[in-house]
Scaffold this active site. Structure first.
Site, PDB file in Angstrom:
ATOM      1  N   TYR A  53       0.831  -1.201   0.000  1.00 34.20           N
ATOM      2  CA  TYR A  53       0.000   0.000   0.000  1.00 34.20           C
ATOM      3  C   TYR A  53       0.864   1.250   0.000  1.00 34.20           C
ATOM      4  O   TYR A  53       2.073   1.182   0.219  1.00 34.20           O
ATOM      5  CB  TYR A  53      -0.960  -0.007   1.202  1.00 34.20           C
ATOM      6  N   ARG A  72       8.101   3.977  -4.796  1.00 32.83           N
ATOM      7  CA  ARG A  72       8.218   3.000  -3.702  1.00 32.83           C
ATOM      8  C   ARG A  72       7.189   1.880  -3.865  1.00 32.83           C
ATOM      9  O   ARG A  72       7.477   0.724  -3.568  1.00 32.83           O
ATOM     10  CB  ARG A  72       8.042   3.688  -2.344  1.00 32.83           C
ATOM     11  N   ARG A 113      -8.122 -20.997  -0.879  1.00 27.70           N
ATOM     12  CA  ARG A 113      -7.002 -20.608  -0.024  1.00 27.70           C
ATOM     13  C   ARG A 113      -5.837 -21.535  -0.310  1.00 27.70           C
ATOM     14  O   ARG A 113      -5.957 -22.750  -0.200  1.00 27.70           O
ATOM     15  CB  ARG A 113      -7.405 -20.714   1.449  1.00 27.70           C
ATOM     16  N   LYS A 138       6.472  -2.123   1.907  1.00 30.32           N
ATOM     17  CA  LYS A 138       5.314  -1.509   2.586  1.00 30.32           C
ATOM     18  C   LYS A 138       4.104  -2.428   2.441  1.00 30.32           C
ATOM     19  O   LYS A 138       3.240  -2.215   1.588  1.00 30.32           O
ATOM     20  CB  LYS A 138       5.058  -0.117   1.998  1.00 30.32           C
ATOM     21  N   GLU A 163      12.174   2.324  14.296  1.00 32.78           N
ATOM     22  CA  GLU A 163      11.356   3.440  13.805  1.00 32.78           C
ATOM     23  C   GLU A 163      10.102   3.539  14.660  1.00 32.78           C
ATOM     24  O   GLU A 163       9.901   2.752  15.583  1.00 32.78           O
ATOM     25  CB  GLU A 163      11.011   3.247  12.322  1.00 32.78           C
ATOM     26  N   LEU A 212      11.134   1.068   7.133  1.00 38.49           N
ATOM     27  CA  LEU A 212      10.545   1.529   5.882  1.00 38.49           C
ATOM     28  C   LEU A 212      11.352   2.732   5.376  1.00 38.49           C
ATOM     29  O   LEU A 212      11.739   3.596   6.170  1.00 38.49           O
ATOM     30  CB  LEU A 212       9.081   1.945   6.095  1.00 38.49           C
TER      31      LEU A 212
END
Ligand code: PMP
Length: 285
Positions: free
Chosen positions: A33, A52, A101, A148, A180, A205
């Site tokens: 995302y 990114r 699945r 991310k 972070e 990140l």
């Protein structure tokens, strides 16, 4: 009034948007995302976010359902349809599903792309003026924090622990060093004017705001040192602050109950925020 959101080729009222329960984003957190900030009805530093996004996709051997150029067009159409002037735009791509699945990456699944806007902007001046308090928490996340992904449960737990402890956010710590913040990069400024920040690696990140702020450090009269720092060093620093697309530059005034510097936002973080806001406005697209 309900929002218009985007789901796999359609702009729909949010209550009509649907994703399969077999989507691997839902079952495996197999998705990536980006969040771009909206100011004056436009996107801040959006090109860097899309670069990114492409990197995150590449690292997971995932393909986007359309080109980055088309993603950008959808972003702009969504801003227009929601007539949003300030807030954020969230976009997510998941690997989709072949309708069962299975742990293996599906060969014929079509990736899903969704987007929505949020009117709420966390980059509040009020918060920046007061500064935030953080606690430290063990960093229990996986080893590819440079991607991310939507696997945000550890970050959510760290942030919840902070709120439960009566503070605003958490700084995560691994092997004795700060990695972070729960959803932001962490930085300190030493008493002799050095901005210290953790170097880029798979441990954090690669923040878009971090990059922009480091490029502005010189103008703020600060040297930059990319190295590890401990919570102890942070507590003894002149200033501390976080960066993210949604909080810009926000001072940290206390760590684990102990004041940082004078316990109020410092002049360097204030200056960096001003410079970043100028940059953000220039970067609007
Ligand atoms: N680290 C983490 C874990 C984050 O979730 C975020 C927010 N995306 C950041 C750092 C800051 O990144 P950016 O400046 O690109 O928003």
């Amino acid at each position: 009034m309900s929002r218009i959101v985007y789901v796999n080729g359609e702009f729909l009222p949010e209550e009509d948007a649907k994703i399969s329960i077999f989507d691997r984003g839902f079952l495996f957190a197999d998705g990536v995302y980006e969040v771009s900030t909206v100011l004056q009805g436009k996107l801040v530093d959006n090109e860097a976010h899309l670069v990114r996004l492409q990197r995150s996709l590449n690292e997971l051997s995932m393909t986007a359902p359309c080109s980055m150029k088309e993603i950008e067009e959808i972003q702009h159409e969504l801003l227009k349809r929601n007539d949003i002037k300030a807030g954020s735009l969230y976009l997510q791509i998941t690997r989709g599903s072949e309708g069962d699945r299975s742990f293996l990456f599906p060969k014929n699944a079509k990736p899903s792309l969704i987007m929505f806007t949020q009117a709420r902007g966390a980059h509040s001046e009020e918060t920046a003026e007061k500064g935030i308090s953080v606690i430290t928490q063990p960093d229990i996340r996986w080893q590819r924090r440079d991607i991310k992904t939507v696997g945000l449960l550890p970050a959510s737990m760290a942030k919840q622990a902070a709120i439960d402890a009566g503070v605003d956010d958490a700084w995560m710590v691994e092997d004795g060093y700060v990695t972070e913040g729960s959803s932001n990069n962490a930085h300190i400024i030493t008493k002799d004017g050095v901005l210290v920040t953790r170097p880029l690696s798979n441990k954090i990140l690669h923040g878009i705001t971090r990059k922009a702020v480091l490029a502005l450090a010189d103008e703020a009269g600060l040297k930059v040192e990319e190295r590890l720092f401990t919570p102890q060093e942070a507590s003894e620093a002149a200033e501390a602050f976080i960066t993210s697309a949604s909080t810009f530059v926000t001072p940290v005034v206390a760590i684990d109950g102990a004041p940082v510097g004078d316990g109020v936002p410092g002049k360097h973080a204030k200056r960096l925020r001003e410079l970043y806001v100028e940059f953000a406005i220039k970067s609007l697209s």
